[in-house]
Design an enzyme around this catalytic site. Sequence first.
Site, mmCIF file in Angstrom:
data_model
loop_
_atom_site.group_PDB
_atom_site.id
_atom_site.type_symbol
_atom_site.label_atom_id
_atom_site.label_comp_id
_atom_site.label_asym_id
_atom_site.label_seq_id
_atom_site.Cartn_x
_atom_site.Cartn_y
_atom_site.Cartn_z
ATOM 1 N N ALA A 1 18.777 -93.226 46.337
ATOM 2 C CA ALA A 1 19.115 -94.597 45.956
ATOM 3 C C ALA A 1 19.016 -94.823 44.451
ATOM 4 C CB ALA A 1 18.217 -95.580 46.696
ATOM 5 N N THR A 2 18.117 -94.121 43.774
ATOM 6 C CA THR A 2 18.006 -94.287 42.323
ATOM 7 C C THR A 2 19.301 -93.889 41.636
ATOM 8 O OG1 THR A 2 15.601 -94.008 42.268
ATOM 9 C CG2 THR A 2 16.806 -93.503 40.248
ATOM 10 N N ASN B 1 11.147 -104.200 48.391
ATOM 11 C CA ASN B 1 10.350 -103.034 48.734
ATOM 12 C C ASN B 1 8.854 -103.307 48.787
ATOM 13 O OD1 ASN B 1 10.979 -103.283 45.842
ATOM 14 N ND2 ASN B 1 9.626 -101.530 45.581
ATOM 15 N N GLN C 1 15.550 -100.110 51.442
ATOM 16 C CA GLN C 1 14.491 -100.577 52.343
ATOM 17 C C GLN C 1 15.041 -101.297 53.574
ATOM 18 O OE1 GLN C 1 11.272 -100.046 52.202
ATOM 19 N NE2 GLN C 1 11.044 -99.184 50.151
ATOM 20 N N SER D 1 19.158 -94.360 50.851
ATOM 21 C CA SER D 1 18.322 -93.190 50.632
ATOM 22 C C SER D 1 17.855 -92.655 51.971
ATOM 23 C CB SER D 1 17.121 -93.549 49.751
ATOM 24 O OG SER D 1 16.380 -92.404 49.422
ATOM 25 N N ALA D 2 17.911 -91.331 52.149
ATOM 26 C CA ALA D 2 17.550 -90.752 53.445
ATOM 27 C C ALA D 2 16.055 -90.811 53.721
ATOM 28 C CB ALA D 2 18.025 -89.305 53.514
ATOM 29 N N CYS E 1 7.244 -97.367 42.631
ATOM 30 C CA CYS E 1 7.901 -97.375 41.324
ATOM 31 C C CYS E 1 6.967 -97.866 40.227
ATOM 32 C CB CYS E 1 9.168 -98.233 41.355
ATOM 33 S SG CYS E 1 8.885 -99.970 41.725
#
Length: 389
Positions: free
Chosen positions: A76-77, A156, A184, A204-205, A328
Amino acid sequence: MNKRPLYFDYAATTPVDERVIQVMLECLGFNANFGNPASSSHAFGQAARRSVEHARQQVAQLVGAQPEQIVWTSGATESNNLALKGVLQARGVEGGHIITSQIEHKAVLDTARQLQESGVAVTYLLPDAQGLISAQAVSEALRDDTILVSLMLVNNELGTLNDIPAIGQVVREHGALLHVDAAQGVGKVAIDLERWPVDLMSFSAHKVYGPKGIGALYVGARAQRRLQAQIHGGGHEGGLRSGTLATHQIAAMGAAFALAGELFDEETATIVRLRQRLLEQLAGVAGLRLNGSATQRIPHTLSLTFSEGGFDAAALSASLAFSATSACNSASNAPSHVLLALGHDPLQAGRTIRLSLGRFTREEDVDRAAQLIKASCATAPAFWAGAQS
C-alpha cells in the site's frame, strides 16, 4: 521458555493463513510454478502468467473491479506513492492542489509533504470529534485547481470508517480524482468499486492474511490516462509499474483476497461478538474511553485511552501484543498524530493503546486480555512515567 504473548495487533500485520502459504509454496522451487510471468514463450512462463492473472481476478472480484484495473505493487505504501505522485506529475505542469487529512497514514502524509515541497498546494483536513472526515468538509475544501483528494477508508489507529461513497460523489461532481487508501478496510468492509465513485484505491496483502511485500493499486477509467509511472524498466503492468512480477507473492495475495471474500460474513460476525465481549469486560475500568465513532467503524480495531489512575503499558506488553501507537509512528516513538488531531495532549496519547482483533482471536484470548488490562490498571503507579512528553 517464555510463553508467547497474546496477539492483539492485527492492524499492524496479520499472520499468513496456512491456506495462503500453501498457494505460495506452489510457486517456489524447481518442481513448482517458478517461471517468470514475462517469459510467455515457454511453458514455465505461461504457467506463471496464468497464476498472476488468476490472482488479479481474485483481487478484483473482492472489491468489485475489473481485473485489468488492478496494478501490482510492493504494498500500500508504494500504491499510495504511485497514486499521489503519479497523478500530480502526469499533468506536466507545476502547482495544483490536493486534499487529504491530518489523520492519514504516513505513506500519504509524507508523500503529500514531498509534493508540497515541489510546489503543490495541500489542504490537510481536521477530523471531527468522531475521527471522521465528512463529505461536507471535503466539499468546502475543494478549489478550482484541486486535482486529487486522498482519504483512507478505515483509519489505521481508530478503526473509524469514512463515508467514501458520499465523499466520492462530491469529488466526482467537482471533476477531481479520488484516491482511497483501503489497506485497513479490505476484507473488513464490503467494497464495491463498480458503484463507488472512486478512481484509485490502495491495497496490501499483509493486512489480509497474505505475505508482506505485495500490494496493488486499483486504477479506474478516469485515472487511466492521468497517472505517471514511478518505477521504470520494462513497461510492465500496462506501463505503470515496471519490474519482474513475484509470482509467489501475487498468487498468495490473490488467495488471501479470495479467502477474505469467502469468510467475510462469518468472520465479521465473530469479530463483532468478540469486540463486544472485550468491551463488556473492560466496562468497569475507571476513565476508560473509546476513541472515535462508536458506530461508524469496523469492529476489528479499538483505540482505548486510560484517562484516570495508573496504567502500566510496559508491563502489559510483556503478555499482550498491542500497539501503543500505529506502526508508522513507532520508529520515532512520537505521540500519535491521529490522537493529537483528535485533541489529545501528549500525555493522553501516551496513555492510549490500540487493540486489534483478527481471524485467529478466540474467546479465551479476549478474556485473558481483559484480565491483563484490568490488572495493569490496578497495579500500576498513579502516574505512568512512560507517557511523559
